[in-house]
Design a protein around this motif. Structure first.
Motif, mmCIF file in Angstrom:
data_model
loop_
_atom_site.group_PDB
_atom_site.id
_atom_site.type_symbol
_atom_site.label_atom_id
_atom_site.label_comp_id
_atom_site.label_asym_id
_atom_site.label_seq_id
_atom_site.Cartn_x
_atom_site.Cartn_y
_atom_site.Cartn_z
ATOM 1 N N ILE A 1 0.840 -1.200 0.000
ATOM 2 C CA ILE A 1 0.000 0.000 0.000
ATOM 3 C C ILE A 1 0.876 1.252 0.000
ATOM 4 N N ASN A 2 0.625 2.160 -0.901
ATOM 5 C CA ASN A 2 1.314 3.452 -0.954
ATOM 6 C C ASN A 2 0.259 4.546 -0.982
ATOM 7 N N LEU A 3 0.331 5.425 0.013
ATOM 8 C CA LEU A 3 -0.695 6.465 0.122
ATOM 9 C C LEU A 3 -0.128 7.649 0.896
ATOM 10 N N ASP A 4 -0.298 8.826 0.350
ATOM 11 C CA ASP A 4 0.086 10.050 1.061
ATOM 12 C C ASP A 4 -1.179 10.818 1.415
ATOM 13 N N VAL A 5 -1.223 11.361 2.606
ATOM 14 C CA VAL A 5 -2.352 12.194 3.009
ATOM 15 C C VAL A 5 -1.798 13.553 3.430
ATOM 16 N N ASN A 6 -2.280 14.586 2.798
ATOM 17 C CA ASN A 6 -1.782 15.936 3.079
ATOM 18 C C ASN A 6 -2.562 16.574 4.212
ATOM 19 N N GLN A 7 -1.934 17.541 4.819
ATOM 20 C CA GLN A 7 -2.565 18.332 5.875
ATOM 21 C C GLN A 7 -3.865 18.944 5.350
ATOM 22 N N ILE B 1 -13.017 3.494 0.045
ATOM 23 C CA ILE B 1 -14.188 2.677 -0.256
ATOM 24 C C ILE B 1 -13.714 1.308 -0.748
ATOM 25 N N GLY B 2 -14.625 0.347 -0.749
ATOM 26 C CA GLY B 2 -14.274 -0.986 -1.223
ATOM 27 C C GLY B 2 -15.100 -2.029 -0.501
ATOM 28 N N ARG B 3 -15.082 -3.230 -1.076
ATOM 29 C CA ARG B 3 -15.878 -4.333 -0.528
ATOM 30 C C ARG B 3 -15.459 -4.681 0.883
ATOM 31 N N SER B 4 -16.380 -5.322 1.577
ATOM 32 C CA SER B 4 -16.081 -5.892 2.884
ATOM 33 C C SER B 4 -14.953 -6.915 2.713
ATOM 34 N N GLY B 5 -13.960 -6.849 3.580
ATOM 35 C CA GLY B 5 -12.831 -7.778 3.518
ATOM 36 C C GLY B 5 -11.676 -7.312 2.652
ATOM 37 N N SER B 6 -11.800 -6.123 2.059
ATOM 38 C CA SER B 6 -10.733 -5.654 1.159
ATOM 39 C C SER B 6 -9.541 -5.070 1.915
ATOM 40 N N GLY B 7 -9.669 -4.882 3.229
ATOM 41 C CA GLY B 7 -8.526 -4.427 4.024
ATOM 42 C C GLY B 7 -8.632 -2.998 4.517
ATOM 43 N N GLY C 1 -6.835 -6.038 -0.762
ATOM 44 C CA GLY C 1 -5.585 -5.664 -0.112
ATOM 45 C C GLY C 1 -4.698 -4.695 -0.869
ATOM 46 N N VAL C 2 -5.155 -4.238 -2.032
ATOM 47 C CA VAL C 2 -4.379 -3.226 -2.754
ATOM 48 C C VAL C 2 -5.243 -1.992 -3.017
ATOM 49 N N ILE C 3 -4.573 -0.869 -3.256
ATOM 50 C CA ILE C 3 -5.298 0.301 -3.742
ATOM 51 C C ILE C 3 -5.432 0.114 -5.247
ATOM 52 N N ALA C 4 -6.652 -0.239 -5.665
ATOM 53 C CA ALA C 4 -6.860 -0.547 -7.077
ATOM 54 C C ALA C 4 -6.932 0.736 -7.895
ATOM 55 N N GLU C 5 -7.430 1.815 -7.266
ATOM 56 C CA GLU C 5 -7.582 3.066 -7.991
ATOM 57 C C GLU C 5 -7.747 4.199 -6.986
ATOM 58 N N GLU C 6 -7.183 5.340 -7.269
ATOM 59 C CA GLU C 6 -7.466 6.524 -6.448
ATOM 60 C C GLU C 6 -7.522 7.757 -7.323
ATOM 61 N N THR D 1 -11.473 3.891 -13.997
ATOM 62 C CA THR D 1 -10.783 3.230 -15.108
ATOM 63 C C THR D 1 -10.641 1.730 -14.884
ATOM 64 N N GLN D 2 -10.710 1.299 -13.620
ATOM 65 C CA GLN D 2 -10.489 -0.125 -13.339
ATOM 66 C C GLN D 2 -11.820 -0.874 -13.349
ATOM 67 N N GLU D 3 -11.772 -2.080 -13.889
ATOM 68 C CA GLU D 3 -12.981 -2.901 -13.918
ATOM 69 C C GLU D 3 -13.506 -3.187 -12.510
ATOM 70 N N SER D 4 -12.586 -3.397 -11.576
ATOM 71 C CA SER D 4 -13.005 -3.711 -10.203
ATOM 72 C C SER D 4 -13.737 -2.525 -9.583
ATOM 73 N N THR D 5 -13.276 -1.306 -9.875
ATOM 74 C CA THR D 5 -13.962 -0.116 -9.355
ATOM 75 C C THR D 5 -15.346 -0.008 -9.977
#
Ligand code: ADP
Ligand code: MG
Length: 242
Positions: free
Chosen positions: A22-28, A35-41, A214-219, A230-234
């Motif tokens: 997982i790679n994610l930055d959150v700014n001040q 969002i995502g299905r139950s069990g996605s992490g 368990g992955v960030i499929a799209e942000e 853009t992703q089919e899973s989204t």
């Protein structure tokens, strides 16, 4: 520099890899919805961020400092990172007011007067000032959750993590809680919100993260994720909600 940086985060329960790179930055001041299905992490990721669930590998930095090194002051970090749970977790033997006052006194060593003044201001903000003498058992779920939000914010956190704060509520209670969160977002508080309320996520978020297995499929921006995924899973996930 981002307030929180998550790099190559991985979490395993036994053989089960629940978070994968997982790679994610959150700014001040940013509001990020997950969002995502139950069990996605999603919950595991929030719990990793406040170290309720230590990651198996990877790095989390706060103001550029690695929080996973042994010398990092975790007590101070946890005071800066608030959490609001699906199940409220209020102290049932304390009044509404004391639920918000007492943690300020014990953790932040605030005087009773300061803690009370701060609590009253925040309880008013979430519309719970008429209930300061009630016990949690006398409140509806939505009212309890608004107290839990005031309690988290009373600690002057730099970021608040919300794990499905409205999922346990009767539908007629949801809007009051979402309104309280929207008001908070407008104060400039950094918020990371796991939610199944898609219209809310679209309105409140600067950025939306879709997790899948368990992955960030799209942000991306709410516009990108909800209108042009853009992703089919989204796309498959959103079809059930929009
Ligand atoms: P979400 O919040 O998206 O529904 P979770 O993060 O709760 O997903 O769970 C992701 C996966 O990790 C699930 O398969 C869940 O069973 C597993 N999991 C979560 N917590 C634990 C734990 N403490 N021990 C073992 N497995 C866990
Ligand atoms: Mg969850």
């Amino acid at each position: 520099m981002a307030l929180i940086q998550i790099n190559n985060l991985q979490k395993q329960f036994g053989e089960h890899e629940v978070l994968k790179d997982i790679n994610l930055d959150v700014n001040q001041g940013e509001v990020v919805s997950i969002i995502g299905r139950s069990g996605s992490g999603k919950s595991t990721l929030l719990r990793a961020i406040n170290l309720l669930e230590p990651p198996t590998s990877g790095e989390i930095t706060f103001h550029g400092e690695n929080i996973l090194t042994p010398k990092y002051n975790l007590t101070q970090y946890r005071a800066k990172v608030g959490m609001v749970f699906q199940s409220f977790n209020l102290f049932n033997n304390l009044s509404v007011l004391d639920n918000v006052v007492v943690p300020q006194q014990t953790v932040l060593k605030r005087s009773a007067d300061d803690a009370k003044a701060h609590a009253l201001e925040l309880l008013q903000q979430v519309g719970m000032d008429p209930f300061i003498n009630a016990k949690p058992g006398q409140l509806s779920g939505g009212q309890k959750q608004r107290v839990a939000i005031a309690r988290a914010v009373a600690m002057d956190p730099e970021v608040v993590l919300f794990d499905e704060p409205t999922s346990a509520l009767d539908p007629e209670m949801v809007d009051d809680v979402l309104a309280a969160m929207t008001a908070l977002a407008h104060t400039g508080l950094t918020m990371i919100i796991v939610t199944h309320e898609m219209a809310f996520a679209r309105d409140i978020s600067d950025r939306v993260v879709f997790m899948d297995q368990g992955v960030i499929a799209e942000e991306g921006s709410p516009e990108q994720i909800f209108n042009h995924p853009t992703q089919e899973s989204t796309q498959a996930f959103l079809k059930r909600y929009l």
